[in-house]
Motif scaffolding. Structure first.
Motif, PDB file in Angstrom:
ATOM      1  N   LYS A 239      32.180  66.030  91.947  1.00  0.00           N
ATOM      2  CA  LYS A 239      32.375  66.103  93.398  1.00  0.00           C
ATOM      3  C   LYS A 239      31.943  67.451  93.975  1.00  0.00           C
ATOM      4  O   LYS A 239      31.477  67.513  95.110  1.00  0.00           O
ATOM      5  N   LEU A 240      32.101  68.509  93.197  1.00  0.00           N
ATOM      6  CA  LEU A 240      31.671  69.813  93.698  1.00  0.00           C
ATOM      7  C   LEU A 240      30.141  69.891  93.734  1.00  0.00           C
ATOM      8  O   LEU A 240      29.558  70.499  94.628  1.00  0.00           O
ATOM      9  N   GLU A 242      28.183  67.496  94.441  1.00  0.00           N
ATOM     10  CA  GLU A 242      27.822  66.814  95.680  1.00  0.00           C
ATOM     11  C   GLU A 242      28.153  67.708  96.886  1.00  0.00           C
ATOM     12  O   GLU A 242      27.362  67.845  97.813  1.00  0.00           O
ATOM     13  N   GLY A 243      29.344  68.333  96.830  1.00  0.00           N
ATOM     14  CA  GLY A 243      29.801  69.136  97.959  1.00  0.00           C
ATOM     15  C   GLY A 243      28.956  70.374  98.193  1.00  0.00           C
ATOM     16  O   GLY A 243      28.537  70.652  99.323  1.00  0.00           O
ATOM     17  N   VAL A 244      28.671  71.124  97.137  1.00  0.00           N
ATOM     18  CA  VAL A 244      27.882  72.355  97.299  1.00  0.00           C
ATOM     19  C   VAL A 244      26.465  72.002  97.738  1.00  0.00           C
ATOM     20  O   VAL A 244      25.910  72.624  98.646  1.00  0.00           O
ATOM     21  N   ALA A 247      26.579  70.898 101.432  1.00  0.00           N
ATOM     22  CA  ALA A 247      26.900  72.008 102.333  1.00  0.00           C
ATOM     23  C   ALA A 247      25.709  72.961 102.465  1.00  0.00           C
ATOM     24  O   ALA A 247      25.347  73.381 103.565  1.00  0.00           O
ATOM     25  N   LEU A 248      25.094  73.246 101.334  1.00  0.00           N
ATOM     26  CA  LEU A 248      23.979  74.193 101.352  1.00  0.00           C
ATOM     27  C   LEU A 248      22.797  73.623 102.136  1.00  0.00           C
ATOM     28  O   LEU A 248      22.152  74.327 102.924  1.00  0.00           O
ATOM     29  N   GLU A 251      23.467  73.799 105.795  1.00  0.00           N
ATOM     30  CA  GLU A 251      23.335  75.189 106.247  1.00  0.00           C
ATOM     31  C   GLU A 251      21.857  75.589 106.374  1.00  0.00           C
ATOM     32  O   GLU A 251      21.465  76.274 107.311  1.00  0.00           O
ATOM     33  N   ILE A 252      21.060  75.162 105.400  1.00  0.00           N
ATOM     34  CA  ILE A 252      19.633  75.498 105.429  1.00  0.00           C
ATOM     35  C   ILE A 252      18.965  74.848 106.636  1.00  0.00           C
ATOM     36  O   ILE A 252      18.199  75.483 107.358  1.00  0.00           O
ATOM     37  N   GLY A 255      20.058  76.681 109.682  1.00  0.00           N
ATOM     38  CA  GLY A 255      19.405  77.990 109.702  1.00  0.00           C
ATOM     39  C   GLY A 255      17.968  77.897 110.202  1.00  0.00           C
ATOM     40  O   GLY A 255      17.498  78.732 110.960  1.00  0.00           O
TER      41      GLY A 255
ATOM     42  N   THR B 137      30.910  76.211 104.704  1.00  0.00           N
ATOM     43  CA  THR B 137      30.151  76.020 105.949  1.00  0.00           C
ATOM     44  C   THR B 137      30.964  76.484 107.160  1.00  0.00           C
ATOM     45  O   THR B 137      30.405  76.740 108.213  1.00  0.00           O
ATOM     46  N   ARG B 217      34.764  67.967  96.525  1.00  0.00           N
ATOM     47  CA  ARG B 217      33.668  67.723  97.471  1.00  0.00           C
ATOM     48  C   ARG B 217      33.874  68.458  98.796  1.00  0.00           C
ATOM     49  O   ARG B 217      32.929  68.883  99.445  1.00  0.00           O
ATOM     50  N   PRO B 220      33.382  73.134  99.673  1.00  0.00           N
ATOM     51  CA  PRO B 220      32.282  73.867 100.337  1.00  0.00           C
ATOM     52  C   PRO B 220      32.207  73.610 101.837  1.00  0.00           C
ATOM     53  O   PRO B 220      31.552  74.349 102.562  1.00  0.00           O
ATOM     54  N   HIS B 221      32.865  72.557 102.304  1.00  0.00           N
ATOM     55  CA  HIS B 221      32.872  72.258 103.732  1.00  0.00           C
ATOM     56  C   HIS B 221      34.062  72.906 104.440  1.00  0.00           C
ATOM     57  O   HIS B 221      34.347  72.605 105.594  1.00  0.00           O
ATOM     58  N   GLY B 245      24.310  76.221  93.691  1.00  0.00           N
ATOM     59  CA  GLY B 245      23.616  76.962  94.749  1.00  0.00           C
ATOM     60  C   GLY B 245      22.317  77.551  94.243  1.00  0.00           C
ATOM     61  O   GLY B 245      21.247  77.354  94.829  1.00  0.00           O
ATOM     62  N   THR B 276      20.583  82.302 105.206  1.00  0.00           N
ATOM     63  CA  THR B 276      21.489  81.239 104.762  1.00  0.00           C
ATOM     64  C   THR B 276      21.891  81.444 103.308  1.00  0.00           C
ATOM     65  O   THR B 276      23.063  81.345 102.949  1.00  0.00           O
ATOM     66  N   ARG B 279      24.381  84.128 102.983  1.00  0.00           N
ATOM     67  CA  ARG B 279      25.712  83.726 103.430  1.00  0.00           C
ATOM     68  C   ARG B 279      26.406  82.866 102.377  1.00  0.00           C
ATOM     69  O   ARG B 279      27.633  82.881 102.249  1.00  0.00           O
ATOM     70  N   PHE B 280      25.625  82.085 101.649  1.00  0.00           N
ATOM     71  CA  PHE B 280      26.236  81.193 100.669  1.00  0.00           C
ATOM     72  C   PHE B 280      26.280  81.805  99.269  1.00  0.00           C
ATOM     73  O   PHE B 280      26.545  81.124  98.288  1.00  0.00           O
TER      74      PHE B 280
END
Lengths: 333, 333
Positions: A239-240, A242-244, A247-248, A251-252, A255, B137, B217, B220-221, B245, B276, B279-280
């Motif tokens: 799940k992380l 997927e989450g990272v 989110a990244l 953000e990109i 940006g 985020t 998940r 990161p949000h 990342g 970006t 920041r991450f």
């Protein structure tokens, strides 16, 4: 018609059922002429929904099931009491060999419990793990267990490693895949009690190519082919991931919209970016099969899209073609 | 000079010691006129290295320590036997109030063990956790514990939550931060034995604003401000954050180099992308303090750069300015 694969599909499970399930099934049948579907769920509803699509009627049959199991229900009680639920009915089809496989986006708990109670575990396997493919910079790794067994013991993790190694070897065509144990350091004395007790079991197991501990940092860089951990850790990793990633990427994108210059650049890089994002999207990689049952049961997540359902169904072909179940059985002869 | 913060810096710890440590210290002193440094390590070596830089000699003093503890050494034995190691000597400086804080990029195990043996735990605190800030985020969350305590018990996780909440509130200036427990589902009955036993303790604790379980998940949000978990899980989360990342960014960069069109676009989006990525990047967020000791001990990772060492030293100012230690003490009165 020896080479036809019949998959029982839980038409009622998942956030977008039955719509997405049916569309995924139609797509899979279009792509693969040797997949047939048993669509399990409320007969009247499914009949109406299926009428919207064009497909070979002989290849997809509706199997009535009047009940549903929601994700809020206690899995054991739900499986025991809802004998006519789509999950229970579909699992009976696998048990009775009318179906070669079962695919569901419904309650993970109910699928896990039902699979063990109805389809049953292979002799010798105590805790069937869920094995999910995850993208890495080098290709694809298998994460096993990704959530079926929390509080598993060292001997269970050894089974995850052996089953996972056979699955990876046959599904990915890689001889003697590198097996590693998720740890918080690479030295043998690092880790929690579970990892310390598991390490020597994996090290001394002749059936696998154990390369030692792997830190989570190295997983996305393809540090091992088969990533072994207990279910809680595996679920956090999946799940992380997927989450990272999500989110990244958001953000990109944001940006790139921050200046005219980068907006113009964004237009030019968009196709390449899309390609990369797609490659690193775990949903491209199908569902997670439960390894070590007397039949194939594949769980895909509740928010699965049409494409994911389709990939999941196609993934079942590999099991049949590569005779993965027979390979598992050899482990416990 | 009440407002001067004196930090004992482990000049010998980390992959790039002492060079990077000294440069980080010089940079921090340039940025913050109220930080003084006690540089702990081999006197002759440090004297030679320091001669390369221009700084106010009254603000950085070399404290001799003839030994070093490597990351391969067993932490307890190393701390016991190497009384003149940079870590042990620096921790004595904190114990004797000659230094307000200790920063090290050296052996995590030795720092953790030494901090508890030499500086000591606050009365009432049984397992001081490491708390690391991670980018989301929505801003910044605190991950606690990120690796100090594996196999922790529910009452320890309750302490992590209370200490973490106070730390986040004071360091980030957010009243009543949202505290969540890492789990593999959001329902109260989900999880492993540890999480199930911890949930009611957090729910019933009047000192924190507990918002329930959080799936990896959502981390990161920015799904919660304070993310509570035991050390093994926390370490996996922290390292996977970095891994996913890094992997995704290297894939995106490679993807952009795949065609002339996207190469041109890459030139235009580069500044925005860099912003970006920065920041991450978790390394922007300083080190991880051990929460609940009788003094401030901050651990930063072995591959820390000059910038990270500098951020880590500056981070220590917050503890003094916000009187975070005094806030911790109130929890256990």
């Amino acid at each position: 018609m020896e080479d036809i694969l019949t998959v029982a599909l839980d038409a009622m499970g998942g956030d977008h059922a039955p719509d997405v399930m049916i569309r995924g099934a139609v797509k899979a049948m279009e792509k693969k002429p040797n997949i047939n579907i048993l669509l399990v769920g409320r007969e009247e509803l499914l009949r109406q929904e299926c009428a919207k699509y064009t497909y070979d009627k002989k290849r997809m049959e509706i199997i009535p099931a009047s009940q549903e199991i929601s994700c809020d229900e206690a899995p054991v009680a739900a499986i025991r009491h809802k004998k006519d639920s789509s999950i229970a009915v579909a699992l009976e089809l696998v048990k009775n060999k009318r179906a070669d496989a079962f695919v569901s986006a419904g309650s993970t708990g109910a699928v896990l419990v039902g699979a063990q109670l109805i389809v049953g575990r292979m002799r010798g396997v105590r805790r069937p793990p869920l094995g999910a493919f995850i993208p890495t910079t080098k290709g694809t790794s298998l994460l096993v267990d990704n959530g079926a067994n929390v509080d598993a013991r060292p001997e269970h993790l050894l089974q995850f490693a052996r089953l996972g190694s056979v699955y990876y070897e046959n599904a990915m065509g890689v001889k003697n895949p590198r097996v590693a144990l998720v740890n918080i350091g690479v030295e043998e004395e690092k880790g929690n009690a579970l990892v310390k007790a598991t390490y020597p079991l994996l090290r001394d197991c002749p059936d696998i190519r154990f390369i030692g501990s792997i830190e989570a940092r190295e997983i996305p860089h393809g540090g091992a082919d088969v990533i072994v951990c207990e279910g809680f850790t595996g679920n956090v990793i999946l799940k992380l991931y997927e989450g990272v990633g999500g989110a990244l990427i958001s953000e990109i994108k944001a940006g790139m919209m921050s200046s005219l210059r980068s907006k113009m650049g964004a237009l030019l890089v968009k196709p390449a970016l899309k390609e990369t994002v797609k490659r690193f999207d775990a949903s491209e990689y199908g569902g997670a099969p439960l390894l070590g049952l007397n039949g194939l049961v594949v769980k895909t997540h509740g928010s699965s899209t049409e494409k994911e359902v389709c990939n999941c169904l196609i993934q079942c072909l590999t099991f049949k073609e590569q005779k993965i179940h027979e390979q598992f059985e050899k482990l416990y002869q």
